[in-house]
Design a protein around this motif. Structure first.
Motif, PDB file in Angstrom:
ATOM      1  N   LEU A 139       0.815  -1.154  -0.103  1.00  0.00           N
ATOM      2  CA  LEU A 139       0.020  -0.013   0.032  1.00  0.00           C
ATOM      3  C   LEU A 139       0.880   1.174  -0.066  1.00  0.00           C
ATOM      4  O   LEU A 139       0.733   2.167  -0.639  1.00  0.00           O
ATOM      5  N   SER A 140       1.905   1.255   0.651  1.00  0.00           N
ATOM      6  CA  SER A 140       2.869   2.410   0.931  1.00  0.00           C
ATOM      7  C   SER A 140       3.415   2.782  -0.539  1.00  0.00           C
ATOM      8  O   SER A 140       3.419   3.864  -1.089  1.00  0.00           O
ATOM      9  N   LEU A 141       3.938   1.708  -1.361  1.00  0.00           N
ATOM     10  CA  LEU A 141       4.546   1.773  -2.606  1.00  0.00           C
ATOM     11  C   LEU A 141       3.480   2.409  -3.408  1.00  0.00           C
ATOM     12  O   LEU A 141       3.726   3.234  -4.187  1.00  0.00           O
ATOM     13  N   TRP A 142       2.202   1.675  -3.355  1.00  0.00           N
ATOM     14  CA  TRP A 142       1.113   2.199  -4.279  1.00  0.00           C
ATOM     15  C   TRP A 142       0.920   3.683  -4.077  1.00  0.00           C
ATOM     16  O   TRP A 142       0.724   4.474  -4.991  1.00  0.00           O
ATOM     17  N   LEU A 143       0.574   4.128  -2.757  1.00  0.00           N
ATOM     18  CA  LEU A 143       0.546   5.486  -2.486  1.00  0.00           C
ATOM     19  C   LEU A 143       1.532   6.442  -2.952  1.00  0.00           C
ATOM     20  O   LEU A 143       1.317   7.624  -3.337  1.00  0.00           O
ATOM     21  N   THR A 144       2.971   5.930  -2.847  1.00  0.00           N
ATOM     22  CA  THR A 144       4.089   6.861  -3.156  1.00  0.00           C
ATOM     23  C   THR A 144       4.001   7.115  -4.818  1.00  0.00           C
ATOM     24  O   THR A 144       4.240   8.263  -5.154  1.00  0.00           O
ATOM     25  N   ARG A 145       3.723   6.063  -5.313  1.00  0.00           N
ATOM     26  CA  ARG A 145       3.435   6.118  -7.066  1.00  0.00           C
ATOM     27  C   ARG A 145       2.514   7.075  -7.392  1.00  0.00           C
ATOM     28  O   ARG A 145       2.476   7.660  -8.254  1.00  0.00           O
ATOM     29  N   LEU A 146       1.356   7.295  -6.351  1.00  0.00           N
ATOM     30  CA  LEU A 146       0.300   8.214  -6.697  1.00  0.00           C
ATOM     31  C   LEU A 146       0.782   9.594  -6.278  1.00  0.00           C
ATOM     32  O   LEU A 146      -0.163  10.682  -6.524  1.00  0.00           O
ATOM     33  N   GLY A 147       1.869   9.872  -5.588  1.00  0.00           N
ATOM     34  CA  GLY A 147       2.160  11.107  -5.242  1.00  0.00           C
ATOM     35  C   GLY A 147       1.786  11.571  -4.101  1.00  0.00           C
ATOM     36  O   GLY A 147       1.810  12.723  -3.528  1.00  0.00           O
ATOM     37  N   ALA A 148       1.402  10.600  -3.202  1.00  0.00           N
ATOM     38  CA  ALA A 148       1.036  10.893  -1.719  1.00  0.00           C
ATOM     39  C   ALA A 148       2.252  11.273  -1.000  1.00  0.00           C
ATOM     40  O   ALA A 148       3.251  10.669  -1.050  1.00  0.00           O
ATOM     41  N   GLN A 149       2.069  12.001  -0.003  1.00  0.00           N
ATOM     42  CA  GLN A 149       2.858  12.152   1.074  1.00  0.00           C
ATOM     43  C   GLN A 149       2.865  11.030   2.182  1.00  0.00           C
ATOM     44  O   GLN A 149       2.050  11.372   3.195  1.00  0.00           O
ATOM     45  N   VAL A 150       3.590  10.221   2.281  1.00  0.00           N
ATOM     46  CA  VAL A 150       3.329   8.825   3.136  1.00  0.00           C
ATOM     47  C   VAL A 150       4.210   8.965   4.098  1.00  0.00           C
ATOM     48  O   VAL A 150       5.443   8.980   4.100  1.00  0.00           O
ATOM     49  N   SER A 151       3.745   8.762   5.347  1.00  0.00           N
ATOM     50  CA  SER A 151       4.174   8.583   6.531  1.00  0.00           C
ATOM     51  C   SER A 151       3.934   7.040   7.252  1.00  0.00           C
ATOM     52  O   SER A 151       2.718   6.899   7.256  1.00  0.00           O
ATOM     53  N   GLY A 152       4.841   6.299   7.646  1.00  0.00           N
ATOM     54  CA  GLY A 152       4.634   5.047   7.915  1.00  0.00           C
ATOM     55  C   GLY A 152       5.118   4.799   9.417  1.00  0.00           C
ATOM     56  O   GLY A 152       6.035   5.383   9.878  1.00  0.00           O
ATOM     57  N   VAL A 153       4.267   3.873  10.235  1.00  0.00           N
ATOM     58  CA  VAL A 153       4.567   3.745  11.639  1.00  0.00           C
ATOM     59  C   VAL A 153       4.382   2.102  11.919  1.00  0.00           C
ATOM     60  O   VAL A 153       3.528   1.568  11.547  1.00  0.00           O
ATOM     61  N   SER A 154       5.680   1.724  12.233  1.00  0.00           N
ATOM     62  CA  SER A 154       5.784   0.208  12.565  1.00  0.00           C
ATOM     63  C   SER A 154       6.548   0.060  13.450  1.00  0.00           C
ATOM     64  O   SER A 154       7.574   0.816  14.054  1.00  0.00           O
ATOM     65  N   PHE A 155       6.601  -1.052  14.367  1.00  0.00           N
ATOM     66  CA  PHE A 155       7.294  -1.320  15.347  1.00  0.00           C
ATOM     67  C   PHE A 155       8.823  -1.545  14.924  1.00  0.00           C
ATOM     68  O   PHE A 155       9.783  -1.681  15.655  1.00  0.00           O
ATOM     69  N   GLY A 156       8.709  -2.357  13.689  1.00  0.00           N
ATOM     70  CA  GLY A 156       9.924  -2.993  13.378  1.00  0.00           C
ATOM     71  C   GLY A 156       9.617  -3.591  11.965  1.00  0.00           C
ATOM     72  O   GLY A 156       8.502  -3.416  11.529  1.00  0.00           O
ATOM     73  N   VAL A 157      10.490  -4.312  11.199  1.00  0.00           N
ATOM     74  CA  VAL A 157      10.563  -4.918  10.080  1.00  0.00           C
ATOM     75  C   VAL A 157      10.083  -6.412  10.320  1.00  0.00           C
ATOM     76  O   VAL A 157      10.929  -6.891  11.237  1.00  0.00           O
ATOM     77  N   PRO A 158       9.017  -6.829  10.119  1.00  0.00           N
ATOM     78  CA  PRO A 158       8.351  -8.129  10.712  1.00  0.00           C
ATOM     79  C   PRO A 158       9.274  -9.381  10.275  1.00  0.00           C
ATOM     80  O   PRO A 158       8.884 -10.607  10.817  1.00  0.00           O
ATOM     81  N   SER A 159       9.734  -9.136   9.101  1.00  0.00           N
ATOM     82  CA  SER A 159      10.772 -10.623   8.533  1.00  0.00           C
ATOM     83  C   SER A 159      11.622 -10.063   7.740  1.00  0.00           C
ATOM     84  O   SER A 159      11.903  -9.027   7.549  1.00  0.00           O
ATOM     85  N   GLU A 160      12.491 -11.255   7.552  1.00  0.00           N
ATOM     86  CA  GLU A 160      13.951 -10.907   6.720  1.00  0.00           C
ATOM     87  C   GLU A 160      13.875 -12.328   6.122  1.00  0.00           C
ATOM     88  O   GLU A 160      14.093 -13.397   6.295  1.00  0.00           O
ATOM     89  N   PRO A 161      14.003 -12.145   4.374  1.00  0.00           N
ATOM     90  CA  PRO A 161      13.701 -10.789   3.947  1.00  0.00           C
ATOM     91  C   PRO A 161      12.351 -10.282   3.907  1.00  0.00           C
ATOM     92  O   PRO A 161      11.475 -10.761   4.631  1.00  0.00           O
ATOM     93  N   SER A 162      12.031  -8.874   3.423  1.00  0.00           N
ATOM     94  CA  SER A 162      10.777  -8.501   3.507  1.00  0.00           C
ATOM     95  C   SER A 162      10.807  -7.517   2.154  1.00  0.00           C
ATOM     96  O   SER A 162      11.631  -6.961   1.540  1.00  0.00           O
ATOM     97  N   HIS A 163       9.359  -7.284   1.841  1.00  0.00           N
ATOM     98  CA  HIS A 163       9.094  -6.367   0.828  1.00  0.00           C
ATOM     99  C   HIS A 163       9.498  -5.121   0.934  1.00  0.00           C
ATOM    100  O   HIS A 163       9.949  -4.358   0.061  1.00  0.00           O
ATOM    101  N   PHE A 164       9.399  -4.574   2.102  1.00  0.00           N
ATOM    102  CA  PHE A 164       9.534  -3.178   2.477  1.00  0.00           C
ATOM    103  C   PHE A 164      10.892  -2.874   2.421  1.00  0.00           C
ATOM    104  O   PHE A 164      11.301  -1.770   1.697  1.00  0.00           O
ATOM    105  N   MET A 165      12.111  -3.858   2.542  1.00  0.00           N
ATOM    106  CA  MET A 165      13.403  -3.743   2.280  1.00  0.00           C
ATOM    107  C   MET A 165      14.105  -3.845   0.897  1.00  0.00           C
ATOM    108  O   MET A 165      14.425  -3.242   0.490  1.00  0.00           O
ATOM    109  N   ALA A 166      13.432  -5.067   0.307  1.00  0.00           N
ATOM    110  CA  ALA A 166      13.498  -5.392  -1.227  1.00  0.00           C
ATOM    111  C   ALA A 166      13.204  -4.196  -1.921  1.00  0.00           C
ATOM    112  O   ALA A 166      13.649  -3.763  -3.047  1.00  0.00           O
ATOM    113  N   ALA A 167      12.011  -3.394  -1.553  1.00  0.00           N
ATOM    114  CA  ALA A 167      11.366  -2.304  -2.379  1.00  0.00           C
ATOM    115  C   ALA A 167      12.085  -1.097  -2.083  1.00  0.00           C
ATOM    116  O   ALA A 167      11.778  -0.083  -2.787  1.00  0.00           O
ATOM    117  N   GLY A 168      12.804  -0.873  -1.284  1.00  0.00           N
ATOM    118  CA  GLY A 168      13.573   0.319  -1.059  1.00  0.00           C
ATOM    119  C   GLY A 168      12.795   1.227  -0.279  1.00  0.00           C
ATOM    120  O   GLY A 168      12.823   2.478  -0.482  1.00  0.00           O
TER     121      GLY A 168
END
Length: 371
Positions: free
Chosen positions: A31-60
Motif C-alpha cells: 500500500l505504501s509503494l502504491w501511494l508513493t507512486r500516486l504522489g501521496a506524502q506517506v508516513s509509516g508507523v511500525s514497531f519494526g520490519v517483521p521478517s527477513e527478507p521483507s518486501h519493505f526492504m526489497a522495494a527500498g
C-alpha cells in the motif's frame, strides 16, 4: 483538498498526507509503494520490519516514505505522532496477523490488535483537520461456523482462537468509538475493511502457505502441507488494497458510509483449497516438492472453510476483484522467481510494474477508480 470525483480515479491521493500503520508489513508495504507512486506524502508507523527478507526492504521503501518506528501499544507516543503528522488519510494495518502465533502469545496478540486499535482511535480524537480513516481488521473477525455461503458484514463477530477474537474485539471498539466520539458531521470519518488470505510477492511471514512454499522451493526442499483440504478466498494483495483506497475516497466524498464495514474478496466461486493453490503455483516453479502431513499434524485449531460475501462493496463502492485465480497465482509466483533469480536487483520496479498491470486490468474492465 478537492472533493473526490470517480472520474479522477486514484490521482485523488496526489499530495495528500497519508499515515499507514504497519507500513513495513506485507500489505502495508504494498500500500505504501502504491501511494508513493500516486504522489501521496506517506508516513509509516511500525514497531519494526517483521521478517527477513521483507518486501519493505526489497522495494527500498525506507527511502520513499517518512519511516517512524514505535509500538502502537504505546498510546501516548502514537498520539504525539498523529498530532505531528496531521494526516488527511489513515490506513490502519498494524497487527499481529498470524493465527498460530496468537496461540503462542495471546497477550501480545490482544494488546496489539485490540488495544493498538483503541490507541489509534484515541489519537484521532484530537485531530482538528478533516481526516478519513480506513481501519483494517480481517475476514477472521467473523464467528466462523464454516457454512457454505459467504459471510456478510452484518453476521456475528468473534472466533475461537486469540487472533480471530482479538480482531472481533477491535471491531467492537471501533463501533463503540464511532457511536460515542466520531459523529457523522465531525472531522473524522471511519470505515472498516475486512479481507484475508491475501497472497502476492514479498510475504515471508511464518506459517503461511505461499511463503512456506517459496522458502522451501528456493532451497530445493519439500514443503509440508498441514491442511491441504482447507478452503480459502485467495486473492492478490492488490485486490483488497484497491478496496481500501476506494473506501477512503467514498468516505471523503460523503458521510453516508461513515462507521460501516466492507468485505473485500474474490467471487464466491474462486474459493480453492490449499492443495489446489500449491498445485497451481507449481506450474510456475521448477523442482517442486510438497508432502501432505495432515495425518501427523497435531497443532491448534484452524478453520477449514471460509467465504466472504462482497456484494456490499460492489453496490456502494462499485468495487470488485480484478484478477482471477490463475492470474493471481501466476503474478505471485513470478514475483518470487524474480526475487530469487535476481537478488542483487531492487524489486521496486517489478512490484511497480505489477501495480500498473493490475490498474490496467481494472481499467480494461471499466472500473471507475482505475481511470
Amino acid at each position: 483538498m478537492a472533493k473526490y470525483l470517480k472520474m479522477n480515479g486514484l490521482s485523488f491521493f496526489k499530495d495528500a498526507r497519508v499515515l499507514v500503520t504497519g507500513h513495513t508489513g506485507f500489505k502495508g508495504s504494498w500500500l505504501s509503494l502504491w501511494l508513493t507512486r500516486l504522489g501521496a506524502q506517506v508516513s509509516g508507523v511500525s514497531f519494526g520490519v517483521p521478517s527477513e527478507p521483507s518486501h519493505f526492504m526489497a522495494a527500498g521503501l525506507a527511502g520513499k516514505v517518512h519511516d517512524y518506528r514505535l509500538d502502537i501499544r504505546d498510546g501516548a507516543a502514537l498520539k504525539t505522532l498523529v498530532e505531528k503528522i496531521q494526516p488527511e488519510f489513515v490506513f490502519h494495518l498494524a497487527a499481529q496477523a498470524l493465527v498460530r502465533r496468537s496461540y503462542a502469545d495471546p497477550v501480545d496478540t490482544w494488546q496489539t490488535n485490540a488495544l493498538g486499535t483503541i490507541n489509534l482511535l484515541e489519537a484521532m480524537r484530537g485531530l482538528e483537520n478533516p481526516c478519513v480513516a480506513v481501519l483494517i481488521t480481517s475476514d477472521k473477525c467473523y464467528d466462523n461456523v464454516e457454512w457454505v455461503w459467504g459471510y456478510r458484514e452484518t453476521d456475528a463477530l468473534g472466533g475461537p482462537d486469540p487472533y480471530s477474537a482479538s480482531k472481533g474485539a477491535a471491531e467492537l471498539a471501533i463501533r463503540s468509538y464511532v457511536r460515542s466520539f466520531f459523529s457523522a458531521d465531525g472531522v473524522v470519518r471511519i470505515g472498516v475493511g475486512r479481507a484475508g488470505n491475501v497472497i502476492g510477492g514479498g510475504d515471508w511471514a511464518e506459517d503461511r502457505i505461499v511463503p512456506d512454499c517459496m522458502r522451501a522451493w528456493s532451497r530445493g526442499e519439500t514443503v509440508p502441507l498441514r491442511n491441504p483440504l482447507a478452503t480459502r478466498p485467495w486473492q492478490h494483495v492488490l485486490e483488497p488494497l484497491s478496496g481500501y483506497l476506494n473506501l477512503a475516497m467514498a468516505l471523503q466524498e460523503g458521510a453516508s458510509l461513515h462507521g460501516q464495514a466492507f468485505n473485500f474478496g474474490p467471487p464466491a466461486q474462486q474459493d480453492h483449497s490449499v492443495g489446489e493453490l500449491v498445485l497451481a503455483m507449481s506450474n510456475h516453479w521448477d523442482q517442486v516438492r510438497y508432502e501432505d502431513v495432515s495425518a501427523q499434524y497435531g497443532g491448534p485449531y484452524e478453520s477449514g472453510l471460509l467465504k466472504l460475501n462482497c456484494d456490499k462493496a460492489l453496490h456502494h463502492l462499485h468495487w470488485r476483484a480484478v484478477w482471477d485465480f490463475d492470474v493471481t497465482v501466476r503474478e505471485t509466483a513470478l514475483w518470487y522467481r524474480r526475487y530469487y533469480e535476481q537478488p542483487a536487483q531492487s524489486i521496486a520496479d517489478f512490484s511497480s510494474a505489477q501495480i500498473e498491470a493490475y490498474v490496467d486490468a481494472a481499467r480494461a474492465q471499466g472500473l471507475a477508480w482505475a481511470r
